[in-house]
Design a protein around this motif. Structure first.
Motif, PDB file in Angstrom:
ATOM      1  N   THR A   1      -3.355   4.944  -7.777  1.00 46.84           N
ATOM      2  CA  THR A   1      -3.545   5.833  -6.628  1.00 46.84           C
ATOM      3  C   THR A   1      -4.885   6.541  -6.704  1.00 46.84           C
ATOM      4  O   THR A   1      -5.451   6.724  -7.779  1.00 46.84           O
ATOM      5  CB  THR A   1      -2.428   6.884  -6.544  1.00 46.84           C
TER       6      THR A   1
ATOM      7  N   VAL B   1      -1.769   1.687  -4.287  1.00 47.00           N
ATOM      8  CA  VAL B   1      -1.230   0.344  -4.184  1.00 47.00           C
ATOM      9  C   VAL B   1      -0.181   0.152  -5.276  1.00 47.00           C
ATOM     10  O   VAL B   1      -0.333   0.648  -6.392  1.00 47.00           O
ATOM     11  CB  VAL B   1      -2.358  -0.714  -4.280  1.00 47.00           C
TER      12      VAL B   1
ATOM     13  N   LEU C   1      -8.825  -1.763  -0.709  1.00 46.87           N
ATOM     14  CA  LEU C   1      -8.001  -1.211   0.374  1.00 46.87           C
ATOM     15  C   LEU C   1      -7.866   0.309   0.386  1.00 46.87           C
ATOM     16  O   LEU C   1      -7.378   0.872   1.362  1.00 46.87           O
ATOM     17  CB  LEU C   1      -6.600  -1.839   0.295  1.00 46.87           C
ATOM     18  N   VAL C   2      -8.275   0.956  -0.706  1.00 42.58           N
ATOM     19  CA  VAL C   2      -8.109   2.411  -0.774  1.00 42.58           C
ATOM     20  C   VAL C   2      -9.441   3.135  -0.926  1.00 42.58           C
ATOM     21  O   VAL C   2      -9.732   4.055  -0.191  1.00 42.58           O
ATOM     22  CB  VAL C   2      -7.154   2.801  -1.926  1.00 42.58           C
TER      23      VAL C   2
ATOM     24  N   GLY D   1       3.804   0.745   2.586  1.00 37.57           N
ATOM     25  CA  GLY D   1       3.522  -0.154   3.695  1.00 37.57           C
ATOM     26  C   GLY D   1       4.286  -1.446   3.496  1.00 37.57           C
ATOM     27  O   GLY D   1       5.098  -1.580   2.571  1.00 37.57           O
TER      28      GLY D   1
ATOM     29  N   CYS E   1      -1.967   8.130   9.330  1.00 36.34           N
ATOM     30  CA  CYS E   1      -1.876   7.885   7.897  1.00 36.34           C
ATOM     31  C   CYS E   1      -3.181   7.320   7.357  1.00 36.34           C
ATOM     32  O   CYS E   1      -4.054   6.913   8.113  1.00 36.34           O
ATOM     33  CB  CYS E   1      -0.736   6.916   7.594  1.00 36.34           C
ATOM     34  N   PHE E   2      -3.285   7.321   6.032  1.00 37.69           N
ATOM     35  CA  PHE E   2      -4.389   6.664   5.346  1.00 37.69           C
ATOM     36  C   PHE E   2      -3.882   6.142   4.010  1.00 37.69           C
ATOM     37  O   PHE E   2      -2.900   6.630   3.467  1.00 37.69           O
ATOM     38  CB  PHE E   2      -5.605   7.589   5.175  1.00 37.69           C
ATOM     39  N   ASN E   3      -4.561   5.126   3.497  1.00 42.39           N
ATOM     40  CA  ASN E   3      -4.154   4.497   2.244  1.00 42.39           C
ATOM     41  C   ASN E   3      -4.572   5.363   1.058  1.00 42.39           C
ATOM     42  O   ASN E   3      -5.710   5.833   0.997  1.00 42.39           O
ATOM     43  CB  ASN E   3      -4.789   3.117   2.108  1.00 42.39           C
TER      44      ASN E   3
ATOM     45  N   LEU F   1       0.838  -1.194   0.000  1.00 44.93           N
ATOM     46  CA  LEU F   1       0.000   0.000   0.000  1.00 44.93           C
ATOM     47  C   LEU F   1       0.873   1.245   0.000  1.00 44.93           C
ATOM     48  O   LEU F   1       1.985   1.237   0.538  1.00 44.93           O
ATOM     49  CB  LEU F   1      -0.894   0.017   1.236  1.00 44.93           C
ATOM     50  N   LEU F   2       0.366   2.298  -0.580  1.00 41.10           N
ATOM     51  CA  LEU F   2       0.986   3.610  -0.471  1.00 41.10           C
ATOM     52  C   LEU F   2       0.173   4.393   0.543  1.00 41.10           C
ATOM     53  O   LEU F   2      -1.039   4.530   0.401  1.00 41.10           O
ATOM     54  CB  LEU F   2       0.975   4.342  -1.819  1.00 41.10           C
ATOM     55  N   ARG F   3       0.839   4.857   1.564  1.00 41.46           N
ATOM     56  CA  ARG F   3       0.164   5.564   2.645  1.00 41.46           C
ATOM     57  C   ARG F   3       0.549   7.035   2.624  1.00 41.46           C
ATOM     58  O   ARG F   3       1.714   7.369   2.406  1.00 41.46           O
ATOM     59  CB  ARG F   3       0.558   4.958   3.987  1.00 41.46           C
TER      60      ARG F   3
END
Length: 127
Positions: free
Chosen positions: A42, A28, A125-126, A104, A23-25, A11-13
């Motif tokens: 994104t 990916v 997930l986002v 992540g 943080c938040f997502n 994941l990219l946070r």
């Protein structure tokens, strides 16, 4: 049934204020070695960003996420990473860093379609 290959993802946070650790997502990264495939998908939720840091530079965060997408895409958008293969670009992007956009942990799975997997993970997930 089509062949399934191992893939890795992270994941990219978005961490608007590193010192607070909140943080938040927002994206990916998906890498599939067998297919020499790497991609970033994104989606920045500006409301979440501004809730965590009302003074956040939304354009800068969007630009940082876009830069990750560019490195994955390769070519001139990847800068120096353009000469690297997909695996090296993925490994560089998942390296720990203390910036507003952070990767992540890496997870693995099996997929017949890494591009579709990236969209599925973004939805799950986002979004």
């Amino acid at each position: 049934m089509s062949a399934r290959d191992v893939f890795e993802y992270a994941l990219l946070r978005v961490v608007p204020r590193v010192e607070r650790g909140e943080c938040f997502n927002a994206g990916v990264l998906v890498y599939c070695r067998a297919r020499s495939f790497v991609v970033a998908r994104t989606q920045l939720d500006e409301r979440k960003l501004l809730a965590l840091d009302p003074g956040a530079d939304v354009a800068a965060v969007r630009s940082a996420l876009g830069a990750v997408e560019g490195v994955c895409a390769g070519g001139s958008a990847a800068g120096q990473a353009a000469v690297d293969d997909a695996g090296r670009r993925f490994r560089w992007l998942i390296a720990p860093r203390s910036t507003v956009v952070q990767p992540g942990p890496v997870h693995t799975g099996l997929t017949a379609d890494p591009a579709a997997e990236a969209e599925r993970l973004l939805d799950l997930l986002v979004r």
